[in-house]
Design a protein around this motif. Sequence first.
Motif, PDB file in Angstrom:
ATOM      1  N   ARG A  11      41.896  27.348  34.075  1.00  0.00           N
ATOM      2  CA  ARG A  11      42.104  28.576  33.253  1.00  0.00           C
ATOM      3  C   ARG A  11      41.879  27.407  31.523  1.00  0.00           C
ATOM      4  N   PRO A  15      46.526  34.347  27.640  1.00  0.00           N
ATOM      5  CA  PRO A  15      47.678  34.732  28.403  1.00  0.00           C
ATOM      6  C   PRO A  15      47.716  34.374  30.141  1.00  0.00           C
ATOM      7  N   PRO A  17      47.961  34.332  33.825  1.00  0.00           N
ATOM      8  CA  PRO A  17      47.390  35.247  35.321  1.00  0.00           C
ATOM      9  C   PRO A  17      48.304  37.004  35.124  1.00  0.00           C
ATOM     10  N   HIS A  19      50.107  38.115  32.749  1.00  0.00           N
ATOM     11  CA  HIS A  19      50.682  38.821  32.371  1.00  0.00           C
ATOM     12  C   HIS A  19      49.010  39.644  32.166  1.00  0.00           C
ATOM     13  N   ARG A  20      47.789  39.270  32.648  1.00  0.00           N
ATOM     14  CA  ARG A  20      46.621  40.042  32.124  1.00  0.00           C
ATOM     15  C   ARG A  20      46.636  40.859  33.349  1.00  0.00           C
ATOM     16  N   TYR A  23      48.987  43.814  31.942  1.00  0.00           N
ATOM     17  CA  TYR A  23      47.758  43.837  30.304  1.00  0.00           C
ATOM     18  C   TYR A  23      46.558  45.119  31.396  1.00  0.00           C
ATOM     19  N   ALA A  24      45.768  44.739  32.085  1.00  0.00           N
ATOM     20  CA  ALA A  24      45.001  45.036  32.477  1.00  0.00           C
ATOM     21  C   ALA A  24      44.898  46.947  33.387  1.00  0.00           C
TER      22      ALA A  24
END
Length: 134
Positions: A11, A15, A17, A19-20, A23-24
Motif C-alpha cells: 500500500r 487511509p 484498509p 478505514h477504507r 468509508y466505502a
Amino acid sequence: MPGARKPVPPRASGPPPFHRLVYAMVRRVPRGRVVTYGQVAGLIGHPRSARAVGTALQSLPRTLVDVVPWQRVMSSSGVCSHRDGFWAGVQRDLLEQEGVTFDARGRIDLRKFAWAPRATRSAKVPSRTETRSR
DNA sequence: ATGCTGACTATGT
DNA sequence: TACATAGCCAGCA
C-alpha cells in the motif's frame, strides 16, 4: 519457502484498509437515513470493531468529507456522539436538513430512520454473553 | 512486541 | 430512564 520474503503491505499511503472499508460502506447510506457504528462494523465484516469505526470517521480525510456522509453514523442510542459538542451540532443540522428528526432529548428514533442495505448477509457472530463464560 | 487511546456497546444497578 | 463498568479492537507511538 526459505527465501520467501514477508507478505509486505504494498500500500502506497493514505487511509489504512479498515478505514477504507468504513468509508466505502458509509458512502452507501442514503439521504435521510442513518446507521450505527456497530452496524457499519458488522456490514464490513468486523462486528466487534464499532469503536474503530468511530476512529476511522474521526480521521476522515478532508478530501472525502463531501463524498462520505459521516453525519449519518450515530451511536446505538441514537445520539450524535462526538467528544466535541460543536461537531455534534453540525451533525444534527446536516441530518435535519435531510429530513431526520430529533426528539426533545436530542435523540433519533432508530426504528424509524435506521438504514439497512438490501439483501446483504451479515456475519453471524455469537453474542458477547455467549462467548464469555466457560 | 507492548501499551494506550477512543465519533462504541451490552449489561447491570 | 440514566449512569457506571467492562469488554472490544484498529491504529499509532
